[in-house]
Design an enzyme around this catalytic site. Structure first.
Site, PDB file in Angstrom:
ATOM      1  N   THR A 241      -2.995   5.037   6.951  1.00 15.05           N
ATOM      2  CA  THR A 241      -2.218   4.120   6.120  1.00 15.05           C
ATOM      3  C   THR A 241      -0.970   3.654   6.848  1.00 15.05           C
ATOM      4  OG1 THR A 241      -2.995   5.192   4.087  1.00 15.05           O
ATOM      5  CG2 THR A 241      -0.998   3.861   3.921  1.00 15.05           C
ATOM      6  N   TRP A 244      -1.902   1.301   9.740  1.00 14.50           N
ATOM      7  CA  TRP A 244      -2.447   0.041   9.226  1.00 14.50           C
ATOM      8  C   TRP A 244      -1.331  -0.959   8.993  1.00 14.50           C
ATOM      9  CZ3 TRP A 244      -1.801  -2.994   4.862  1.00 14.50           C
ATOM     10  CH2 TRP A 244      -2.758  -3.974   4.639  1.00 14.50           C
ATOM     11  N   HIS A 245      -0.154  -0.464   8.584  1.00 17.09           N
ATOM     12  CA  HIS A 245       0.962  -1.356   8.280  1.00 17.09           C
ATOM     13  C   HIS A 245       1.610  -1.929   9.528  1.00 17.09           C
ATOM     14  CE1 HIS A 245       0.670   0.337   4.202  1.00 17.09           C
ATOM     15  NE2 HIS A 245       1.331  -0.727   3.829  1.00 17.09           N
ATOM     16  N   GLY A 246       1.392  -1.325  10.664  1.00 17.33           N
ATOM     17  CA  GLY A 246       1.979  -1.863  11.880  1.00 17.33           C
ATOM     18  C   GLY A 246       1.757  -0.958  13.071  1.00 17.33           C
ATOM     19  N   ARG A 390       2.488  -9.091  10.677  1.00 16.57           N
ATOM     20  CA  ARG A 390       1.800  -8.077  11.492  1.00 16.57           C
ATOM     21  C   ARG A 390       0.402  -7.776  10.978  1.00 16.57           C
ATOM     22  NH1 ARG A 390       5.867  -5.028   8.776  1.00 16.57           N
ATOM     23  NH2 ARG A 390       7.159  -5.179  10.633  1.00 16.57           N
TER      24      ARG A 390
END
Length: 391
Positions: A241, A244-246, A390
Site C-alpha cells: 500500500t 503503491w502511493h509513490g 505519481r
C-alpha cells in the site's frame, strides 16, 4: 492459471518499469556508490489504476466471480473509463459488467451525477487548492522562522488538502459515471470521523483497501492464520500500500507506520480503545493520521524529521509568532469550514432542513453556484496542483 499469471506479471511488470525503475536505480547507486544513470521514463497517466483493474478482471474470471467479456470495445471502455482513469476509484469489473452493455441513462441519474460532480469540483477547487496554498506557504518558510502552532496549522492544511483533493476527484468520477448510467463504488466515507486507525482505513480510499483485501490479504490467509501469519500478511499488504502511493522511501515508511498501528489495535489496543470515551478515541486516531501525513508529505526524509520534531517543540521554536497569527487569522474561516466539511454534518443538515422541507429549488442553485465560483477560481488561480501525478 497461465492466463492469470501472465496478466499479473505483465501488469506488475509495466507498473514496476515505469513507476519504480528510477527508485531502484537510485537505491542501488546509494548502496554501491555507483553512478548508473536514471531512465527518467514518463509515467503513463493512470497506470496505477488501470493495471489493478485489468488484474482484477482476469482474477475474477478465473475465480468464477465475473463472466468473460467477449467485446474488446466493452473491455476497453472498462479499462480506459475516463471519469475515474486518472485518480480512481479502482473499479472492479464485476461491479459494472452489466452496465458496460446494458446501462440506462435517465434524467434523474444525470441530475444526481451533476450534484455529485459539483460537490467534488467544489472540494477540489474551493477547499483543496486553498488549503494547499497554506501548506505551500508554510513549508517554504525558513524552518527557524516557523513556530509550533504554525507547523500544526501546516500539517492540518495538508491533511485536509489531500482529503478534499482525492475525495473531490472521486466524487467527480462518481458524478460523471452516474450521468452516463454507471454506478462506481464510494471511495471515501468521512474518514476524519474515525475513532481508530482500523476504522480510518475502512473509510479512506475504500476501493484500494478493498482491492488489497480481496487480491492480497485473503489469498495470503487473512486473519485465519496464526498470529505470526497475520502479522506477515498485514505487513505485506501495507508495504505494498505504501509503495503503491509513490516510489520513495517515505511512502514505504508511511505504509509500515500504519501497519504498526493496525497491528497494535488488532492485538493490544482494541479492547482498551473501546473502553475510552468517543472523543479520546477520535483524538487518538486523528493524531496518528496527521502524524502519518508528515511521512507522506516529505520526500526529503531529513526535512520530514525536522518538521516532525517541530510539531512537538523539540527544534527550539517559539510556540507562536507574528507570522503564525497572520496565517491563522487570514485562513481561520477556511480551515473551520474545511473541518466541518470533512464530516457528515453538512449532508445531515441538508437532509434534515432541505429535503424534509421539500425545497428542491435549492439543489440546482447550489450546483450552479459551485460551478460558477469554481470556474472563477480556476480562471484566476495560479495554484492548482495535481497531487496524484505519481499515479
Amino acid at each position: 492459471k497461465l492466463a492469470v499469471a501472465s496478466s499479473v506479471l505483465i501488469n506488475l511488470g509495466l507498473l514496476g518499469i515505469f513507476k519504480y525503475t528510477d527508485f531502484l536505480i537510485g537505491a542501488f547507486n546509494t548502496v554501491t556508490g555507483k553512478g548508473v544513470p536514471l531512465l527518467n521514463l514518463a509515467l503513463p497517466i493512470g497506470i496505477s489504476f488501470y493495471t489493478f483493474q485489468t488484474m482484477s478482471y482476469t482474477i475474477d474470471v478465473y475465480r468464477g466471480k465475473a463472466g468473460v467479456q467477449t467485446s474488446i470495445i466493452a473491455f476497453g471502455a472498462y479499462v480506459s473509463m475516463f471519469p475515474q482513469l486518472i485518480a480512481g476509484p479502482i473499479v472492479r469489473y464485476s461491479t459494472i459488467a452489466g452496465e458496460l452493455t446494458g446501462r440506462k441513462e435517465t434524467l434523474a441519474g444525470f441530475s444526481e451525477g451533476a450534484v455529485l460532480f459539483a460537490a467534488g469540483l467544489g472540494k477540489k477547487v474551493l477547499f483543496a487548492n486553498q488549503l494547499g496554498q497554506i501548506w505551500n506557504e508554510i513549508i517554504h518558510i525558513v524552518p527557524e522562522q516557523r513556530s509550533v502552532l504554525m507547523v500544526w496549522i501546516g500539517i492540518f492544511a495538508f491533511g485536509m488538502q489531500i482529503y478534499f483533493d482525492f475525495s473531490g476527484y472521486s466524487d467527480m468520477a462518481l458524478g460523471l459515471g452516474r450521468m452516463f448510467g454507471f454506478h462506481f463504488p464510494e471511495n471515501f466515507h468521512y474518514p476524519y470521523e474515525s475513532k481508530s486507525i482500523t476504522e480510518f482505513w475502512r473509510r479512506w480510499h475504500i476501493s484500494l483497501g478493498t482491492w488489497f483485501k480481496e487480491y492480497v490479504y485473503f489469498p495470503l490467509g487473512g486473519s485465519r492464520c496464526k498470529k505470526a501469519g497475520q502479522l506477515r500478511n498485514i505487513l505485506i499488504v501495507w508495504l505494498l500500500t505504501g509503495i503503491w502511493h509513490g516510489a520513495g522511501w517515505n511512502f514505504l515508511l508511511w505504509g509500515l507506520y500504519f501497519a504498526a498501528f493496525l497491528l497494535l489495535e488488532k492485538f493490544f489496543l482494541k479492547e482498551r480503545l473501546e473502553k475510552c470515551p468517543a472523543f479520546i478515541r477520535w483524538l487518538y486516531a486523528m493524531l496518528a493520521v496527521f502524524m502519518g501525513w508528515v511521512l507522506f508529505a516529505f520526500d526529503d526524509m531529513q526535512a520530514g524529521l525536522l518538521y516532525f520534531r517541530q510539531l512537538f517543540g523539540a527544534a527550539g521554536l517559539s510556540l507562536v509568532n507574528e507570522r503564525t497569527l497572520y496565517i491563522l487569522f487570514t485562513n481561520l474561516i477556511l480551515m473551520a469550514a474545511a473541518a466541518i466539511g470533512a464530516t457528515s454534518l453538512p449532508i445531515a443538515f441538508c437532509r434534515e432542513h432541505i429535503q424534509k422541507k421539500s425545497l428542491p429549488i435549492l439543489e440546482p442553485i447550489f450546483v450552479a453556484a459551485v460551478l460558477l465560483v469554481s470556474t472563477a477560481f480556476l480562471v484566476n488561480a495560479g495554484y492548482n496542483p495535481f497531487l496524484y501525478f505519481r499515479f
